[in-house]
Structures are given as C-alpha cells and as structure tokens.
Design a protein around this motif. Structure first.
Motif, short mmCIF file in Angstrom:
data_model
loop_
_atom_site.label_atom_id
_atom_site.label_comp_id
_atom_site.label_asym_id
_atom_site.label_seq_id
_atom_site.Cartn_x
_atom_site.Cartn_y
_atom_site.Cartn_z
N SER A 145 0.80 -1.15 0.08
CA SER A 145 0.05 0.10 -0.09
C SER A 145 0.83 1.35 0.18
CB SER A 145 -1.01 0.15 1.34
OG SER A 145 -1.82 -0.98 1.20
N GLU A 220 -0.15 0.27 -11.53
CA GLU A 220 -1.59 0.55 -11.77
C GLU A 220 -2.39 -0.22 -12.79
OE1 GLU A 220 -3.17 4.48 -13.35
OE2 GLU A 220 -3.48 4.65 -11.15
N VAL A 224 -6.21 -1.28 -11.71
CA VAL A 224 -7.09 -0.48 -12.11
C VAL A 224 -8.59 -0.77 -12.95
CG1 VAL A 224 -6.32 0.52 -14.24
CG2 VAL A 224 -7.45 2.13 -12.93
N VAL A 229 -8.86 3.39 -9.61
CA VAL A 229 -7.82 4.06 -9.16
C VAL A 229 -7.41 4.14 -7.70
CG1 VAL A 229 -7.62 5.30 -11.23
CG2 VAL A 229 -8.90 6.21 -9.24
N ASP A 230 -8.36 3.91 -7.03
CA ASP A 230 -8.39 3.97 -5.70
C ASP A 230 -8.68 2.57 -4.99
OD1 ASP A 230 -8.24 6.77 -5.63
OD2 ASP A 230 -10.15 6.98 -5.67
N GLY A 231 -8.45 1.45 -5.84
CA GLY A 231 -8.85 0.11 -5.49
C GLY A 231 -7.62 -0.76 -5.02
N LYS A 232 -6.43 0.01 -4.54
CA LYS A 232 -5.28 -0.69 -4.11
C LYS A 232 -5.57 -1.78 -3.08
CE LYS A 232 -1.00 1.92 -4.78
NZ LYS A 232 -0.12 2.63 -4.07
N GLU A 233 -6.22 -1.27 -1.89
CA GLU A 233 -6.44 -2.29 -0.85
C GLU A 233 -7.32 -3.52 -1.10
OE1 GLU A 233 -5.13 -1.75 2.19
OE2 GLU A 233 -4.14 0.07 1.54
N GLN A 234 -8.35 -3.33 -2.07
CA GLN A 234 -9.02 -4.44 -2.29
C GLN A 234 -8.43 -5.46 -3.23
OE1 GLN A 234 -10.09 -1.00 -2.57
NE2 GLN A 234 -12.10 -0.93 -2.71
#
Length: 259
Positions: A145, A220, A224, A229-234
C-alpha cells in the motif's frame, strides 16, 4: 524440511525463463497455470488478466525481442539477460524490459485458481520471522500500500535464510538490486527509499541480492481495471485469496524450520 543452499542455487531455482521459440530464439509468453480467458477471480476478471498478461506482458516481450536482436543477449533467456545488463547503464532499456517481463511472469506463475492452505512448516517459518503469519500478511499489505507510483512488493530470502519484505520501484528486482532499489545500478544513482519494515530511510548501496519467494504487482494497470484508481486495498486483499502456497513452499529451500 528446508535445505540450505547458496544464493546462486536459490536464484537458479526461481529463475524460470520465459519460453523461447526454438527456431527463431525469440521470447514468447509462458502459458499460465489457469485459464487466461476465464480470469482469476477475485483477483482478475478475464478483461483485467488480459491487460496484464495478453497485452502488457506481450508488449514487454515483443519490445525485449527487438532490443536484443543482433546483440550478445539474443540467445539468452530473460533471467540471464537481466543479470548481464543490470550493471551497464548503456543497456538500461534492455534490463528494464527483461526485469519487468521476468517479474510479471514470476508473479503470474505464483497464482492459482484453486488455492490450498499453506503448509505447516512454511507457515511456521514465516511466523518465526514475522512473529505470526497474520502479522506477515499485515506487514506485506502495508508495504504494498505504501508504494507511490509503480513497483513491486516481495517476500525475499537473504543469504542467511532470513525472510524479509521489500519493495522495488518500477521494474526493479531484488535479485539484481539488493534491497529496495535505493541504488539504481543502471544510473549509478542513489534513491532514498523507506524500508517498509522500519521507519528509517537508507541510502546505502546494497551488498547482496535477495532471492524472491513471493511477488505482488503494484503497477496501476494490474488493479485499475477491476478495482479502480483507488482500489489498491481491495486488490491486495484479493491477492491473498489467489496465492499458490505450494509454489511458495517450493522456493523456500534455504534453512530448516526450528522451534
């Protein structure tokens, strides 16, 4: 029981070269141990896997074939090319494409559509180095993360058999760059990179390579498509549901688990 071996032997064990066409000596995609058409849920939909494998990895291989054509690296596998070019600034492009292709293949080959529980001896060894298996997963997730931009998160083994979590930037590989790619051998520059396992920033040149055990692609394009774009954690959480722990077990061969 994990047997002690030299770093060269361990790197050789994980250095599974991408396939080559015998006649033309060109690199080509390595078949996946699962269906590329069906994807690998929950980590990759068929579309997302197509981006990572059929499009991006194919592009890396095609470009590498072009770069090495007519050179001394034309008859080498990807791993050999990576090792032979990482200290040569004039061959930075060849190294970057070879390393990124090798990283991607290593990552994809460590995934499975039919995950099985981690074996007890491997889980015990990981727990011995990270206090618990759950803490290892937490620290690995934290490291992944923390990557700003593109890179890779790795579980690696050093020459003493110690397991560590490290990040590499862009196409960096722990075999060729040592710790966290804070020293870029292709440019002879030093980058200040925070070790995710400590609060310190190191600018020292690495003294030795690490043997990769497990890798997570944090570029990414890997997350993605399915997670945004904000889905790193998932994406990272889905990764834990797709790891082939039997493959990982086969790579940890250096030191026995001790009580």
């Amino acid at each position: 029981m994990f047997r002690a071996r030299s770093l060269g032997q361990l790197c050789g064990k994980v250095a599974r070269p991408l396939q080559r066409q015998q006649k033309s000596l060109l690199h080509e995609l390595t078949p996946l141990p699962y269906s590329a058409e069906q994807g690998l849920k929950p980590l990759f939909s068929s579309r997302a896997l197509g981006v990572v494998y059929a499009k991006n990895q194919q592009k890396l291989i095609d470009r590498l074939n072009t770069l090495v054509a007519g050179t001394e690296h034309e008859d080498q596998n990807v791993f050999e090319t990576m090792l032979m070019t990482y200290k040569q600034p004039s061959k930075a492009a060849i190294y970057n494409y070879a390393s990124q292709a090798w990283n991607t293949d290593f990552f994809l080959q460590t995934l499975t559509a039919e995950p099985r529980p981690i074996k007890a001896d491997l889980k015990a060894k990981i727990a011995r180095h990270f206090s618990s298996f759950e803490n290892f997963q937490e620290q690995f997730t934290k490291a992944a993360s923390s990557i700003f931009g593109s890179g890779w998160t790795w579980l690696v083994e050093d020459e003493r058999g110690v397991l560590r979590i490290v990040n590499t930037l862009n196409s960096g590989n722990p075999i060729t760059t040592g710790r966290l790619q804070q020293f870029d051998a292709n440019t002879s520059s030093v980058e200040e990179t925070t070790d995710p396992s400590s609060d310190k920033v190191s600018t020292q040149k690495p003294t030795g390579a690490y043997a990769p055990i497990l890798a997570l692609n944090m570029w990414e394009h890997a997350y993605v498509v399915d997670f945004g774009v904000d889905g790193k954690e998932q994406y990272i959480q889905a990764f834990w549901q797709s790891v082939d722990w039997d493959k990982v077990h086969g790579r940890v061969i250096r030191s026995p688990v001790r009580a």
